[in-house]
Design an enzyme around this catalytic site. Sequence first.
Site: not given
Lengths: 591, 591
Positions: A143, A218, A239-242
């Site tokens: 990434k 992301s 962290i949220g689903g990235s």
Amino acid sequence: MSSPESAAAWKAIAARKQSSRASRIPSKWHIPSSALPKDPPSLENGPQNVLDLPRQFLSSAEIAITEDYTVESLLSALASKKLSCEEVAQAFCHRAAIAHQLTNCLTEPLFDSAVQRAKELDAYLAQNGRPFGPLHGLPVSVKDTFNVKGVDTSIGLAYLCEKPATENAPLVSLLLSLGCVIVAKTNIPQTLASLDSVNNVFGRTMNPINRLCTAGGSSGGEGVLVAMKGSILGIGTDIGGSIRVPAMCNGVYGFKPSNNRIPYGGQALTGREGMSRTSVQAVAGPIARSVRDIDVFLREVIPRATLWAEDCMPCPWPPSSPSSQQIQGSGPNGELVIGILRSDGNCTLLPPITTILNEVAVSLQGTNTRTGAKIVVKELLTPRAWTRSQSVMSKLMGVDGAVVMNHMITSTGEPLVPWMSTRFRAGKAQPLERVAELQAQRSQLEREMLNLWSEVDAHGRRRQTLDAIVCPVAPHPVPPIEGYNAVGMTSSWVLFDYPTGTVPVRSVVEDDLELGRPLPAGNVLGSWDAKCRELWDEHVTDRRVYLGTPLSVQVVVQRGRDDWLCRVMGVIDEVMKSQTQTQSGDVKARL
Amino acid sequence: MSSPESAAAWKAIAARKQSSRASRIPSKWHIPSSALPKDPPSLENGPQNVLDLPRQFLSSAEIAITEDYTVESLLSALASKKLSCEEVAQAFCHRAAIAHQLTNCLTEPLFDSAVQRAKELDAYLAQNGRPFGPLHGLPVSVKDTFNVKGVDTSIGLAYLCEKPATENAPLVSLLLSLGCVIVAKTNIPQTLASLDSVNNVFGRTMNPINRLCTAGGSSGGEGVLVAMKGSILGIGTDIGGSIRVPAMCNGVYGFKPSNNRIPYGGQALTGREGMSRTSVQAVAGPIARSVRDIDVFLREVIPRATLWAEDCMPCPWPPSSPSSQQIQGSGPNGELVIGILRSDGNCTLLPPITTILNEVAVSLQGTNTRTGAKIVVKELLTPRAWTRSQSVMSKLMGVDGAVVMNHMITSTGEPLVPWMSTRFRAGKAQPLERVAELQAQRSQLEREMLNLWSEVDAHGRRRQTLDAIVCPVAPHPVPPIEGYNAVGMTSSWVLFDYPTGTVPVRSVVEDDLELGRPLPAGNVLGSWDAKCRELWDEHVTDRRVYLGTPLSVQVVVQRGRDDWLCRVMGVIDEVMKSQTQTQSGDVKARL
């Protein structure tokens, strides 16, 4: 407010950056514009699946190298000199270059340095008679957030462009020390906090399966590049689903480990340094083509993480995986006990999600004759703690008031991308007492969750009664571009630090579009739910947009049991694949 | 300022609390006042070692039960019914009652419930033909901070007295589920933040080896009770050194694990709930008579911690320990590589501490003919990060401004105890940005420390080069009461989350008092150093105060390698004991 001068600032930087990126795609690898999918995407143009399009431009050797190997068999071919690192790097770089032209998935093509590095590895093997390391020659991508020495870590912000990193992130150093070849860095959303990988510097990454739907984020570029076989495995962050969301969107496997397993440091800072240690921490993890690829990769990376990274803990990884038949669960006869969690209480599941969960639950239950897996499936009631965790998580993620991010965006006059424009709010950092209060709430929720996994007997002794959870990745299928709605089902597990992964099950077919017609009214659970329902409401959304997109499930285990997650994902995947085989067998038999 | 009324409040509560405590010591176990050591302690009265005094009041069976068993052999005797849980509980409670009368080490005697519980365990074994759990009948004690249902968790504050806990701490539930018997809760210092276990409710715990010197803290009661054999193992907690310091002061073994290994929750809150998750976290761990006892205990507790506690991670513990001969280190031929760290750069080591480090370094180097251990000792340069860590740690420990603690102390008009009176300062919580800044500094120091443990080769690959560190517990020997000075050498390892333990080596003898006579001038490193020097400066301190006190070392390994720490502590202890045997053998041979 930005002045016209500063507005020009980001545009000029973005133009230079895009031009520099384009110059790093060798002209011999350019594809004709006639091969490119039609813009803008529309129902009339259809999904325009480009997954296999690169094959038209690759040699048969390149197709074989990029398609026919697992991580394990590729490593074996490289170590035995059946393949050279150079030809493998060339093939993957070529495929990545084509994938990028079709989807805009790369931020930093690193083809020259990848081939150079591959040559050095070949020389090392020739000279020393042994591979450089256990991942000798493995072509991977990372990434954009990870520092690679000499390369920008811009994360799509003009403010961070043209400031090359002075050293490698610890994970990059670790990967290199194991023998990996890094072929590219991949695209992300502005702020990293949305689920569509679009930013003002690099533009939008498109979903290669269905251009009408989001590529996710992301780690969207990673999801796309791995799905298009431009690298054999990619590193995202979550962290949220990235990691799990782009894996879902692109039909590949995503693995979000527990904290302190894979080196996270050395990435672009999106907030004040040190802030995540007061609140909640993102993690790095792989996106790959199979569970086995993830297993083989993590077996080498995780046990060595503490050598390189201050943010890792020792985590032994079993030297070999038990087969589905051998795996021992906590059922009365050693069965694997898998709980099914459905709605998180914040959003109602849309019909295709309920359907895919039903299919998985039915397929898993019992002894699987093909794999030998013995599984007990139990339906779980939604724990109050899971419902509440989403709110605590979102507050903890926002404690820093986005001060640093806001500064970076506004200083070059950048506008917010569409999804962020209604959601990004800069403020100021919360008082420490408030953060402590949220952490106390988090501990309380964690305590409540314990009771999901074990039971106390009459004598006060506890016994494990659940081995893993299967739940949705999202309450909706892969949504149209800009349509991603609720992240509670992914972000909550980061609050609990449970390792979780995405397993693709099958694609949306015509029959699925008939599900929930007309859409049952039901109780609207809140604004997220109302928004989510629109995604299957034929007055708002033409369901044909979903055709061909992957339907996936999320697998969740307890904190720190990362190798166990890999095992369970493997069993579930194997059983679901055996079902498909059985079904096609049946179909064939009936023909 | 407290009014005369509120001043009366704490006194009345403390009087009731002391009277209630006294009523729970059965009169049959009272010892005559003539047996009590002389107060106040003075050089004229001598050290008044009371370690063995309980034997005068115990039956020979009670002496055998409390002295002749290891954790392992006691468990075996209990499981095979050679001993009943009831007689074991009775013997330990009796000894604890005597120890308490000699040293004031208990806050909550739990003799009635312990014997009752022991009877139930005996009944269970009789009825079911198998022990209740793997720690069936093991008599343990816990620091006052842990909630035990129905018992106060007052931590020596009048404000918290007479408010019995409504449920057990997770660790207490876990211990009970394994079959432990809890004989008592033990004394601590006011605020838990000092190294002398004295408070206004329960008074001061005295050192049983030498009444002139401190018993240590904050788990001072545990250190004393275990040293006096009133429980076979005790649970303390540690953030600045609160397990390791009382272990040092009382000549026993203390083990401070990594975070997330042993359940910590369910203790008295000394600050705002959730605050420690923003800053730095204390841990719970055992104080015991031997490394082997700690090993056997942790092997049962740690792998089951995640069943009970949301604050634990899975941590497998090897089923059996390799012998000193078998242990494999990172030396060129598998030697254990042990680094010696001396001054932390903040305080100069006093002569007896340098001497004990020299003795250990010399004894460890090479192949030990008695144990078969192969060790390479290397002197380490003090890492800059270790020197700096003390300051970051002390700031992180203070981010909450002691608001809650100050409220608890002042609300009943309690005065501060002597050591705290010049050091306790209530303020307000720090801004979140400041805490993030400290956490960023912490990460930077952690990164620097990595280079102590491994080296990078010419090809960028890393290799472990150090297996453990031996350093002082403090720059000074066990100091006179109220004389404990610097905690940097213990607190720093909590900042790094390295597991560390105390190993006692030998006692201070007459010859040691001649060391550094006259005291070399040297460079005074700061105010802590100046204060520390006074402890060996004959113009300030009569060195005879130290006679008979234990000299110990601290053993440190990398984060999360708790089972490895246990192994290394075992090897070091075994080698040092074999040296003593060899020396006494030599002495005998020479006689």
